[in-house]
Design a protein around this motif. Structure first.
Motif, PDB file in Angstrom:
ATOM      1  N   ALA A  35       0.814  -1.217   0.000  1.00 18.69           N
ATOM      2  CA  ALA A  35       0.000   0.000   0.000  1.00 18.69           C
ATOM      3  C   ALA A  35       0.850   1.271   0.000  1.00 18.69           C
ATOM      4  O   ALA A  35       0.364   2.339  -0.362  1.00 18.69           O
ATOM      5  N   ALA A  36       2.108   1.156   0.410  1.00 17.76           N
ATOM      6  CA  ALA A  36       2.987   2.326   0.497  1.00 17.76           C
ATOM      7  C   ALA A  36       3.223   2.903  -0.897  1.00 17.76           C
ATOM      8  O   ALA A  36       3.097   2.223  -1.909  1.00 17.76           O
ATOM      9  N   SER A  37       3.583   4.172  -0.913  1.00 14.47           N
ATOM     10  CA  SER A  37       3.899   4.819  -2.181  1.00 14.47           C
ATOM     11  C   SER A  37       5.251   5.506  -2.069  1.00 14.47           C
ATOM     12  O   SER A  37       5.377   6.474  -1.319  1.00 14.47           O
ATOM     13  N   PRO A  38       6.282   4.999  -2.727  1.00 17.71           N
ATOM     14  CA  PRO A  38       6.281   3.828  -3.593  1.00 17.71           C
ATOM     15  C   PRO A  38       6.192   2.539  -2.775  1.00 17.71           C
ATOM     16  O   PRO A  38       6.469   2.532  -1.576  1.00 17.71           O
ATOM     17  N   ALA A  39       5.803   1.453  -3.439  1.00 12.64           N
ATOM     18  CA  ALA A  39       5.708   0.155  -2.766  1.00 12.64           C
ATOM     19  C   ALA A  39       7.069  -0.200  -2.165  1.00 12.64           C
ATOM     20  O   ALA A  39       8.115   0.020  -2.780  1.00 12.64           O
ATOM     21  N   LEU A  40       7.040  -0.737  -0.942  1.00  8.02           N
ATOM     22  CA  LEU A  40       8.267  -1.008  -0.198  1.00  8.02           C
ATOM     23  C   LEU A  40       8.961  -2.302  -0.602  1.00  8.02           C
ATOM     24  O   LEU A  40       8.326  -3.354  -0.699  1.00  8.02           O
ATOM     25  N   THR A  41      10.259  -2.206  -0.787  1.00  4.85           N
ATOM     26  CA  THR A  41      11.092  -3.390  -0.812  1.00  4.85           C
ATOM     27  C   THR A  41      11.123  -3.885   0.623  1.00  4.85           C
ATOM     28  O   THR A  41      11.243  -3.085   1.557  1.00  4.85           O
ATOM     29  N   THR A  42      11.008  -5.188   0.828  1.00  7.18           N
ATOM     30  CA  THR A  42      10.872  -5.694   2.193  1.00  7.18           C
ATOM     31  C   THR A  42      11.422  -7.108   2.295  1.00  7.18           C
ATOM     32  O   THR A  42      11.775  -7.724   1.296  1.00  7.18           O
ATOM     33  N   ILE A  43      11.482  -7.602   3.505  1.00  7.59           N
ATOM     34  CA  ILE A  43      11.903  -8.973   3.774  1.00  7.59           C
ATOM     35  C   ILE A  43      10.668  -9.772   4.176  1.00  7.59           C
ATOM     36  O   ILE A  43       9.924  -9.364   5.063  1.00  7.59           O
ATOM     37  N   ARG A  44      10.461 -10.904   3.512  1.00 12.86           N
ATOM     38  CA  ARG A  44       9.331 -11.788   3.819  1.00 12.86           C
ATOM     39  C   ARG A  44       9.836 -12.932   4.696  1.00 12.86           C
ATOM     40  O   ARG A  44      10.863 -13.533   4.413  1.00 12.86           O
ATOM     41  N   GLN A  45       9.090 -13.207   5.759  1.00  9.40           N
ATOM     42  CA  GLN A  45       9.407 -14.307   6.657  1.00  9.40           C
ATOM     43  C   GLN A  45       8.474 -15.489   6.382  1.00  9.40           C
ATOM     44  O   GLN A  45       7.311 -15.278   6.048  1.00  9.40           O
ATOM     45  N   PRO A  46       8.966 -16.713   6.570  1.00 11.61           N
ATOM     46  CA  PRO A  46       8.129 -17.895   6.335  1.00 11.61           C
ATOM     47  C   PRO A  46       7.257 -18.199   7.565  1.00 11.61           C
ATOM     48  O   PRO A  46       7.578 -19.068   8.379  1.00 11.61           O
ATOM     49  N   TRP A  47       6.162 -17.471   7.718  1.00 11.22           N
ATOM     50  CA  TRP A  47       5.344 -17.574   8.942  1.00 11.22           C
ATOM     51  C   TRP A  47       4.866 -18.988   9.226  1.00 11.22           C
ATOM     52  O   TRP A  47       4.813 -19.405  10.388  1.00 11.22           O
TER      53      TRP A  47
END
Length: 82
Positions: A35-47
């Motif tokens: 939803a952020a502008s610009p869309a965020l680069t992020t780290i995904r965790q294996p929940w």
């Protein structure tokens, strides 16, 4: 991700451009990242794996077994902020 979203807002108020002037990254790959502008680069965790390992370690400890630290892989999700 929520904190990084706040950073995006602060940088915009300061007249800085993301990612041209400053790269911003988040952590968790939450809905806020998209939803952020610009869309965020992020780290995904294996929940799902985190949850399974937490249960396994807890049951092992309850049974009196020694447990070791578990390190699970994460994934870099590249989007427009970096």
């Amino acid at each position: 991700d929520l904190m990084a979203q706040g950073v995006l807002a602060a940088l915009q108020r300061a007249g800085r451009r993301v990612p041209e002037d400053v790269a911003v990254g988040g952590f968790d790959d939450s809905p806020a990242a998209v939803a952020a502008s610009p869309a965020l680069t992020t780290i995904r965790q294996p929940w799902d794996r985190i949850s399974a390992e937490m249960v396994r370690v807890l049951l092992a400890q309850i049974s009196g077994e020694d447990t070791a630290a578990v390190i699970l892989p994460t994934e870099l999700v590249k989007r427009a902020s970096a």
